[in-house]
Design a protein around this motif. Sequence first.
Motif, PDB file in Angstrom:
ATOM      1  N   LEU A 196       0.831  -1.211   0.000  1.00 27.99           N
ATOM      2  CA  LEU A 196       0.000   0.000   0.000  1.00 27.99           C
ATOM      3  C   LEU A 196       0.862   1.255   0.000  1.00 27.99           C
ATOM      4  CD1 LEU A 196      -2.764   1.487   0.426  1.00 27.99           C
ATOM      5  CD2 LEU A 196      -2.321   1.283   2.877  1.00 27.99           C
ATOM      6  N   LEU A 197       1.861   1.289   0.879  1.00 30.80           N
ATOM      7  CA  LEU A 197       2.738   2.461   0.951  1.00 30.80           C
ATOM      8  C   LEU A 197       3.439   2.695  -0.382  1.00 30.80           C
ATOM      9  CD1 LEU A 197       4.505   2.022   4.426  1.00 30.80           C
ATOM     10  CD2 LEU A 197       2.340   3.125   3.912  1.00 30.80           C
ATOM     11  N   GLU A 198       3.998   1.636  -0.941  1.00 27.15           N
ATOM     12  CA  GLU A 198       4.735   1.770  -2.189  1.00 27.15           C
ATOM     13  C   GLU A 198       3.831   2.225  -3.330  1.00 27.15           C
ATOM     14  OE1 GLU A 198       7.950   1.631  -2.798  1.00 27.15           O
ATOM     15  OE2 GLU A 198       8.353   1.316  -0.671  1.00 27.15           O
ATOM     16  N   TYR A 199       2.620   1.686  -3.383  1.00 24.90           N
ATOM     17  CA  TYR A 199       1.695   2.037  -4.457  1.00 24.90           C
ATOM     18  C   TYR A 199       1.317   3.513  -4.400  1.00 24.90           C
ATOM     19  CZ  TYR A 199      -2.316   1.887  -7.581  1.00 24.90           C
ATOM     20  OH  TYR A 199      -3.194   2.140  -8.610  1.00 24.90           O
ATOM     21  N   VAL A 200       0.957   3.982  -3.206  1.00 25.72           N
ATOM     22  CA  VAL A 200       0.519   5.378  -3.074  1.00 25.72           C
ATOM     23  C   VAL A 200       1.682   6.340  -3.290  1.00 25.72           C
ATOM     24  CG1 VAL A 200      -0.420   7.098  -1.486  1.00 25.72           C
ATOM     25  CG2 VAL A 200      -1.416   4.802  -1.575  1.00 25.72           C
ATOM     26  N   ILE A 201       2.804   6.089  -2.624  1.00 29.94           N
ATOM     27  CA  ILE A 201       3.946   6.992  -2.770  1.00 29.94           C
ATOM     28  C   ILE A 201       4.469   6.960  -4.208  1.00 29.94           C
ATOM     29  CG2 ILE A 201       6.316   7.453  -2.026  1.00 29.94           C
ATOM     30  CD1 ILE A 201       5.524   6.428   0.744  1.00 29.94           C
ATOM     31  N   GLY A 202       4.486   5.768  -4.823  1.00 28.46           N
ATOM     32  CA  GLY A 202       4.927   5.653  -6.203  1.00 28.46           C
ATOM     33  C   GLY A 202       4.043   6.427  -7.159  1.00 28.46           C
ATOM     34  N   HIS A 203       2.744   6.436  -6.894  1.00 28.56           N
ATOM     35  CA  HIS A 203       1.810   7.200  -7.725  1.00 28.56           C
ATOM     36  C   HIS A 203       2.169   8.686  -7.732  1.00 28.56           C
ATOM     37  CE1 HIS A 203      -2.053   8.652  -9.320  1.00 28.56           C
ATOM     38  NE2 HIS A 203      -2.036   9.525  -8.335  1.00 28.56           N
ATOM     39  N   PHE A 204       2.468   9.221  -6.551  1.00 29.73           N
ATOM     40  CA  PHE A 204       2.819  10.643  -6.472  1.00 29.73           C
ATOM     41  C   PHE A 204       4.198  10.920  -7.065  1.00 29.73           C
ATOM     42  CE2 PHE A 204      -0.760  10.661  -3.607  1.00 29.73           C
ATOM     43  CZ  PHE A 204      -1.309  11.922  -3.789  1.00 29.73           C
ATOM     44  N   GLU A 205       5.085   9.960  -6.926  1.00 25.58           N
ATOM     45  CA  GLU A 205       6.412  10.131  -7.530  1.00 25.58           C
ATOM     46  C   GLU A 205       6.318  10.234  -9.047  1.00 25.58           C
ATOM     47  OE1 GLU A 205       9.384   8.022  -4.269  1.00 25.58           O
ATOM     48  OE2 GLU A 205       8.577   6.816  -5.915  1.00 25.58           O
ATOM     49  N   LYS A 206       5.423   9.468  -9.655  1.00 28.97           N
ATOM     50  CA  LYS A 206       5.223   9.549 -11.100  1.00 28.97           C
ATOM     51  C   LYS A 206       4.702  10.926 -11.521  1.00 28.97           C
ATOM     52  CE  LYS A 206       4.313   4.611 -11.696  1.00 28.97           C
ATOM     53  NZ  LYS A 206       3.284   3.587 -12.012  1.00 28.97           N
ATOM     54  N   GLN A 207       4.047  11.607 -10.591  1.00 29.55           N
ATOM     55  CA  GLN A 207       3.537  12.949 -10.868  1.00 29.55           C
ATOM     56  C   GLN A 207       4.543  14.039 -10.502  1.00 29.55           C
ATOM     57  OE1 GLN A 207      -0.240  13.324  -8.859  1.00 29.55           O
ATOM     58  NE2 GLN A 207      -1.284  11.952 -10.285  1.00 29.55           N
ATOM     59  N   GLY A 208       5.732  13.611 -10.061  1.00 30.26           N
ATOM     60  CA  GLY A 208       6.794  14.571  -9.780  1.00 30.26           C
ATOM     61  C   GLY A 208       6.876  15.038  -8.342  1.00 30.26           C
TER      62      GLY A 208
END
Length: 249
Positions: free
Chosen positions: A194-206
């Motif tokens: 869950l942590l990786e999915y959410v944080i990764g989503h925002f990382e893709k947005q910069g």
Amino acid sequence: MKLLIDMGNSAIKWASLKQKRLSAQQAIPYQSDSLDNLLTQAWLKLDVPSQGIWVSNVAGAQKAEILSHWMKTHWELNPTFIKTSRYECGIKNAYDNPKQLGVDRWLALIGAHHLEKGPVCVVDCGTAITLDVLNGHHQGGIIMPGVTTMHNALLSNTQIQVNQTLQDRDKQAFLAQDTQTGISLGILYAVIGLLEYVIGHFEKQGYSLKLILTGGSVPALEPLLNRTYRYVPDLVLQGIKAVVSTTNG
């Protein structure tokens, strides 16, 4: 002296606030004893918090009433129960109905905002696991069962029988060679995922989110975390401090 209290689902935590300095957090779990007895054991020798009492309560109205009655009886004081609002301490609530956001989550966000600059991901690992993202304002959040809650739910809804607790797993295993470790790893990996999915989503947005963790199950997750994080056990109390300081100076 001011008394700040975090009444969670499984434990009550508190700290004193003197001259803008917060003491170390103290805690007692809710056990078979009545809350009134637990409060008497823990607080009877405390200095009377003559400057006020502020409470975050997600434990329900009955426990709130017991708490209020104890304080009125022993200290002749009435606590202030903090409520979630649409805007406070520089944060805007993302919920359409702000009151639906648990006050502990709201205060954890406020605490994180005052402890860290920039975008943050705030994760409270308690009876439930809540994840909230703060990027200028509250972006919203996610709720899932807590580590112990998932463990107990699986055992109570299946014929699986184990004698160990979640903490008894093989700490070196990546995949399990026994049932208990398999359950424990499955639960912990779900949270990490869950942590990786959410944080990764925002990382893709910069956006680079700082991860802030709180709650009693954090030690079980720490060995599996590959990200930099900050562990703040008293994050809710830090939020109460910020609210009290803003309101009362």
